[in-house]
Design an enzyme around this catalytic site. Sequence first.
Site, PDB file in Angstrom:
ATOM      1  N   SER A 125      -7.613  32.500  69.131  1.00  0.00           N
ATOM      2  CA  SER A 125      -7.227  32.770  70.734  1.00  0.00           C
ATOM      3  C   SER A 125      -7.961  32.415  71.530  1.00  0.00           C
ATOM      4  CB  SER A 125      -7.674  34.683  70.717  1.00  0.00           C
ATOM      5  OG  SER A 125      -7.562  35.128  72.015  1.00  0.00           O
ATOM      6  N   TYR A 149     -13.581  40.666  69.673  1.00  0.00           N
ATOM      7  CA  TYR A 149     -12.504  40.094  69.220  1.00  0.00           C
ATOM      8  C   TYR A 149     -12.664  38.442  69.363  1.00  0.00           C
ATOM      9  CZ  TYR A 149      -7.516  38.525  69.301  1.00  0.00           C
ATOM     10  OH  TYR A 149      -6.242  38.047  69.098  1.00  0.00           O
ATOM     11  N   LYS A 153     -12.660  35.747  66.188  1.00  0.00           N
ATOM     12  CA  LYS A 153     -11.854  34.908  66.129  1.00  0.00           C
ATOM     13  C   LYS A 153     -12.892  33.430  65.998  1.00  0.00           C
ATOM     14  CE  LYS A 153      -7.726  36.665  66.375  1.00  0.00           C
ATOM     15  NZ  LYS A 153      -6.694  36.357  65.136  1.00  0.00           N
TER      16      LYS A 153
END
Lengths: 327, 327
Positions: A125, A149, A153
């Site tokens: 991402s 998050y 990633k």
Amino acid sequence: MQILIIGGAGMIGAKLARRLAQEGQLAGKTITHLTLADWVQPFAPENAPFAIKATALDVAAPGNAEKLVADRPEVIFHLAAIVSGEAETDFDKGYRTNLDGTRMLFEAIRRVGHGYRPRVVFTSSIAVFGAPFPDAIPDDFFHTPLTSYGTQKAISELLLSDYTRRGFMDGVGIRLPTVCVRPGKPNLAASGFFSNIIREPLTGHEAVLPVAEDVRHWHASPRTAVGFLIHAAGLDGVALGPRRNLTMPGLSVTVGEQIAALGKVAGKAVVARIRRQPDETIMRIVAGWPRNFAPERALELGFRADPSFKEIIRIHIEDELGGTWVK
Amino acid sequence: MQILIIGGAGMIGAKLARRLAQEGQLAGKTITHLTLADWVQPFAPENAPFAIKATALDVAAPGNAEKLVADRPEVIFHLAAIVSGEAETDFDKGYRTNLDGTRMLFEAIRRVGHGYRPRVVFTSSIAVFGAPFPDAIPDDFFHTPLTSYGTQKAISELLLSDYTRRGFMDGVGIRLPTVCVRPGKPNLAASGFFSNIIREPLTGHEAVLPVAEDVRHWHASPRTAVGFLIHAAGLDGVALGPRRNLTMPGLSVTVGEQIAALGKVAGKAVVARIRRQPDETIMRIVAGWPRNFAPERALELGFRADPSFKEIIRIHIEDELGGTWVK
């Protein structure tokens, strides 16, 4: 060729499965088996020219990753993740799924051994990047995520590179742009408005625009995002070298440009369904997001962005609305 | 103030403990207790004006990190690591100590709760970077490690930033230059010659130089490296912001410049003890290492490199050889 999609019940996973069912092949090889795995039971696409197994399981629970790779799939798409908002509110759950789940998958692949070295396509991402940014983020810009998050990633990218360098697998990580127009219902994600302001007016509903029209963002249509996954599956790993994680090309447009494109494709009456209602919280969150990239390496490797936002809207009308809209 | 040093038996950890014992304070606060922990029993420095506990334990074994933070030390130096070569030959051991051990420590800190938010100074490494490099690596250059050790350090940096951003601790990661002159016996590390060619001739022994004199590298004396740790412990966390990992300033010199400095400080007879014996393997490994950085952020924050390689040699003679050498 056997293929495994982890996260096969998600929007991108389901579209990927349908595309594979249509094409019947991947990277020049005929597909013989496809396994779809996810937390919830995935839907198998109809009329596929190959066998499909759909299974509901938690890849981060002990033993499940081993089960999934026991048949030695040649290509594994690893799309499963707790989304950004939930990873921020539930710290343990985010790390468990997005970090431990990925690591357990890579470990399970490594432990198969006997020359097993699948192509693993991992969806990372642009959340690996954190503000402040240069005008266009170059390929060699550092990762300073501002969410758990994005951290998970970025860590998964590092593991993918190391497991690949050590010869345990043949990984490619791709950082997808924001997928737009995202089908489905409006949700409370801070990024939801980028899709809401297109999707809702096209079906006759009002959409709320919480930011100014000069907000710039980085987009890819779902069809193009699925194309990136398929292209990544066929890349030459030797030519790729040790730098295995790539920022995908996207379309950098302002909200104003999105709205202008909607007007050109669908008409003024559709645009009139967008209601301006500034939201300070969303404006502040969005201000910390990347707006533009210079994804030179991905372009050299043949990845291509959507050509225009008008095209992104046309793809949505074609793929989701049966070619028509509420005028 | 209570302080914990994990990796307190290592070269840097032991020197840090001695320096704290001499100074009696850290970041303007009087030290009341120091705990040294490591795989092997650490030596407590003598004549310290505070209580010292030295304990042998494995921080990556369940429950041990919790024991170490139960007394809520205000500053934690986390220096413990499996070295680069061993992390490459023993994949599982490297990940267990360098990744899981670090994560377990951060988790143990988080689980203390009740407002506990210690300053954690973590020693990362320039091994987070992987060739090819620009001439001087900027602060915003990406992490593409080419070793499992570098991968584990890069992941630990990401965890440190996220645990800090979430308010669980107050971390600072510092990427140390190669520490030179490293005291002790010659070892088989590929980087060993940078120290060997100085340390061995000064004690009357021959040293082997396996690379050309134009090889450039990034150095800090042990005294300066310890100074970095102490300076990092006192940094203002709020002013630091969310980018918590810093490349430390080093001295970028060629092997030829190292040898010239040795001649000026110690004389020609000492330099004559260096024997050229090119080693293709070492030359190839060293070619992939960073040579020079532009560590602007660390300089702004007050970190200072050694002023010259002559000074690095003088520090070695003063700290390790009692002020004299074999002429």
